[in-house]
Design an enzyme around this catalytic site. Sequence first.
Site, short mmCIF file in Angstrom:
data_model
loop_
_atom_site.label_atom_id
_atom_site.label_comp_id
_atom_site.label_asym_id
_atom_site.label_seq_id
_atom_site.Cartn_x
_atom_site.Cartn_y
_atom_site.Cartn_z
N ARG A 71 0.84 -1.20 0.00
CA ARG A 71 0.00 0.00 0.00
C ARG A 71 0.87 1.25 0.00
NH1 ARG A 71 -1.74 2.67 4.39
NH2 ARG A 71 -1.64 0.84 5.74
N TYR A 75 -15.60 15.33 -17.11
CA TYR A 75 -16.10 13.96 -17.05
C TYR A 75 -17.19 13.87 -16.00
CZ TYR A 75 -16.18 9.10 -15.47
OH TYR A 75 -16.60 7.86 -15.08
N ASP A 95 -6.31 18.08 -15.70
CA ASP A 95 -6.55 16.70 -16.12
C ASP A 95 -6.04 16.57 -17.56
OD1 ASP A 95 -7.71 14.34 -17.23
OD2 ASP A 95 -9.19 14.32 -15.63
N LYS A 135 -7.15 5.03 -19.75
CA LYS A 135 -7.44 5.49 -21.10
C LYS A 135 -6.20 5.39 -22.00
CE LYS A 135 -11.54 6.47 -19.43
NZ LYS A 135 -11.40 6.40 -17.97
#
Length: 379
Positions: free
Chosen positions: A45, A97, A169, A194
Amino acid sequence: MKIETLCLHSSNERHEYGCLTTPIYQASTFVHAGVEDESKYSYSRLANPTRAHLEELVKKLEDGEHCFAFSSGMAAITTAIKLVKPPAHIIASDDLYGGSIRLFINDALSYGYEFDFIDTSDLDLLKSKIRKDTKAIYIETPSNPLMHVSDIKKISKIAKDNNLLFFVDNTFLTPYYQKPILLGADVVIHSGTKFLGGHNDALAGFVVVKDKKLGEALAYLYKTVGACLSPFDSFLIERGIKTLPIRMDRISENARKVAIWLRNNPKVNKVYYAGFEDNKDYNVSIKQSTGFGGMISFEVKKSEYVSQILRNVKVFQYAESLGGVESLITFPKKQTHADVKKEILEAKGINDRFLRISVGIENVEDLIEDLRQAFEDEI
């Protein structure tokens, strides 16, 4: 090192046993030799060797200081926005988005944030919205799904003049076509699912920051929130990045030809594509980007055409993601932006005649023929 080479050779590190590709360290826990001889890895983690190699690669691609890889793009956004200390007013692009809008609107008050959603390509409007409690500006450029382009360098100056944190972004163009940090951004965000991954087989998100102070703050949030990218998905995303330059060039070349075909189609009202020279944002695009990417949106003249097209496409796939090698077509009102209020969507023109496509690497003649037959197969 040029970016085409960097995507393949991000470091001089020699992997164990001479592995050419980064090994998948599928481990949650790492053993230390002793108190004074501890490994730099302890728990996945916090850090994992496979993920660390990918983070170093994306950091270099974006010319940042630190990079953190997340389990999804939304995990990246959710964690990154916590760099802004509440209570705070944040100015954001009004065309984002749908998942980002859902997060910012529905959870904003509980987080202690207040958002103003505006057209961030309008710099005078942007300046007028800055208040005493404004602490950040958040943009997508090009935006999703209307392909608006905001001037990163000019917004950066506004942010610096007002001591605001500036988020960009960069999912649609990737660092291959656009470098927000070099243009003045403080924080760059990606849905690595993406174009970076590029094969529709892994979820990922990235946050890249420009300096050590932001990196330390994000490292604390990263280990606390715990939405880290798995070793296997790290491997898949790094594999995808190896072909990023050739994929993006083919995608961009295909997209331009598809956009021109759509614009000449009598059943199409409007095409939203950043690469048209008569686009109001074209001059900003060519100033800050080296390509236009593969995203196109368009509005057809009759709502009946939407169901006809989505039913009849054969090469294009009706699916709501983007950025992969396969061409996809999406109905934003029902899919990516389904949680956004109808009146907001309608005001923007995202209606029941509006479609978005992510162009892939297929032969462009096949793509255009597929759209032609889908349009012409009358109901």
